[in-house]
Design an enzyme around this catalytic site. Structure first.
Site, PDB file in Angstrom:
ATOM      1  N   SER A  82       0.832  -1.205   0.000  1.00 16.30           N
ATOM      2  CA  SER A  82       0.000   0.000   0.000  1.00 16.30           C
ATOM      3  C   SER A  82       0.864   1.252   0.000  1.00 16.30           C
ATOM      4  O   SER A  82       2.002   1.251   0.487  1.00 16.30           O
ATOM      5  CB  SER A  82      -0.910   0.028   1.234  1.00 16.30           C
TER       6      SER A  82
HETATM    7  N1  SAH Z   1      -0.731  -4.820   4.098  1.00 12.86           N
HETATM    8  C1  SAH Z   1      -0.108  -5.143   2.844  1.00 12.86           C
HETATM    9  C2  SAH Z   1      -1.033  -4.829   1.691  1.00 12.86           C
HETATM   10  C3  SAH Z   1      -0.920  -5.834   0.625  1.00 12.86           C
HETATM   11  S1  SAH Z   1      -2.174  -5.761  -0.626  1.00 12.86           S
HETATM   12  C4  SAH Z   1       1.227  -4.465   2.694  1.00 12.86           C
HETATM   13  O1  SAH Z   1       1.551  -3.562   3.493  1.00 12.86           O
HETATM   14  O2  SAH Z   1       2.009  -4.841   1.818  1.00 12.86           O
HETATM   15  C5  SAH Z   1      -3.489  -6.721   0.082  1.00 12.86           C
HETATM   16  C6  SAH Z   1      -3.153  -8.129   0.478  1.00 12.86           C
HETATM   17  O3  SAH Z   1      -4.377  -8.758   0.855  1.00 12.86           O
HETATM   18  C7  SAH Z   1      -2.557  -8.988  -0.644  1.00 12.86           C
HETATM   19  O4  SAH Z   1      -1.354  -9.545  -0.213  1.00 12.86           O
HETATM   20  C8  SAH Z   1      -3.627 -10.069  -0.864  1.00 12.86           C
HETATM   21  O5  SAH Z   1      -3.101 -11.327  -1.224  1.00 12.86           O
HETATM   22  C9  SAH Z   1      -4.312 -10.120   0.488  1.00 12.86           C
HETATM   23  N2  SAH Z   1      -5.652 -10.685   0.476  1.00 12.86           N
HETATM   24  C10 SAH Z   1      -6.629 -10.537  -0.475  1.00 12.86           C
HETATM   25  N3  SAH Z   1      -7.733 -11.227  -0.114  1.00 12.86           N
HETATM   26  C11 SAH Z   1      -7.453 -11.811   1.098  1.00 12.86           C
HETATM   27  C12 SAH Z   1      -8.183 -12.655   1.979  1.00 12.86           C
HETATM   28  N4  SAH Z   1      -9.442 -13.050   1.725  1.00 12.86           N
HETATM   29  N5  SAH Z   1      -7.578 -13.071   3.128  1.00 12.86           N
HETATM   30  C13 SAH Z   1      -6.313 -12.690   3.423  1.00 12.86           C
HETATM   31  N6  SAH Z   1      -5.556 -11.890   2.623  1.00 12.86           N
HETATM   32  C14 SAH Z   1      -6.125 -11.460   1.471  1.00 12.86           C
END
Ligand code: SAH
Length: 231
Positions: A82
């Protein structure tokens, strides 16, 4: 925590090239913090965590020169880290107090996890992409960051075995607010979740009692989708 004793050599995500945290990186982080303050982030605890966490070490080394721009970048598996403003905005809405039990849905790169740990939270985080779950589970301890619990699974279900939580942060765009997450919040707890399909409205739910939640909406954001597990 290892941060503060510089320069240390870390091996960052998906590369064997050692990447340092140097005074140059620290200077770029200070500039980033100034930008975040100008954009309205006021929580000193959030700003201090962003000033201390070496974001470039959460990215592939090819992004090293860009890591302190206020932008999202790819982290593999079709996902993104993000934007720092988004991390700061969500973290500020959580109003984290030391030793709060915080559930994060979407571990991804682990950067948001690290920011919350640095703020003093006991972080439980769930990721549904196995590749990211594995690489971030290895990376965080290398950087001296001890999340309370990292798990591979479907964040729609939350983590019932570890509930209830003081706060819950969802870092992917949710088409709906998953009911299990609301149920796993303590009374007085805060759920920060971007709600919507193509674009999301940053939403804060505060649990008032067993059945009632107070809802606050903030501006539009853009996240990768919160996906449901097929297995
Ligand atoms: N907090 C992260 C943001 C990554 S983007 C950072 O700082 O890098 C969002 C993340 O949510 C992705 O890695 C994606 O795989 C995950 N995601 C999407 N759907 C999900 C679900 N149902 N359960 C757990 N993780 C999920």
């Amino acid at each position: 925590m290892l941060f503060g004793s510089f320069p240390l050599i870390f091996t960052n995500r998906k590369t064997t090239v050692p990447v340092k945290d140097t005074p140059k990186h620290q200077g770029l982080r200070n500039q980033l913090v100034t930008q975040l303050e100008a954009k309205g982030i006021t929580d000193k605890n959030v700003l201090e965590a962003i000033r201390l966490i070496p974001r470039h070490l959460f990215l592939n080394s090819s992004f090293e020169d860009f890591a302190y721009q206020d932008k999202a970048f790819p982290i593999g598996a079709g996902q993104t880290i993000s934007q720092p403003y988004t991390v700061a905005f969500q973290s500020q809405l959580l109003q984290v107090k030391k030793d709060d039990k915080v559930l994060e849905i979407g571990t991804g790169s682990g950067y948001q996890t690290a920011v919350l740990c640095k703020m003093g939270a006991k972080v439980y985080s769930v990721e549904r992409q196995n590749e990211l779950f594995k690489s971030t589970s290895l990376l965080l301890p290398k950087l001296g960051i001890r999340a309370k619990h990292l798990s591979f699974g479907d964040g729609y279900k939350g983590l019932p075995a570890h509930a209830p939580f003081d706060s819950i942060i969802v870092t992917a765009g949710a088409p709906i607010i998953p009911q299990p997450l609301m149920a796993q919040l303590k009374i007085g707890g805060r759920l920060v979740i971007p709600v919507g399909e193509k674009e999301q409205i940053m939403t804060l739910l505060i649990r008032k009692n067993e059945t009632q939640f107070e809802k606050h909406e903030f501006g539009d954001f853009k996240f990768v989708p919160l996906l449901e597990n097929k297995n």
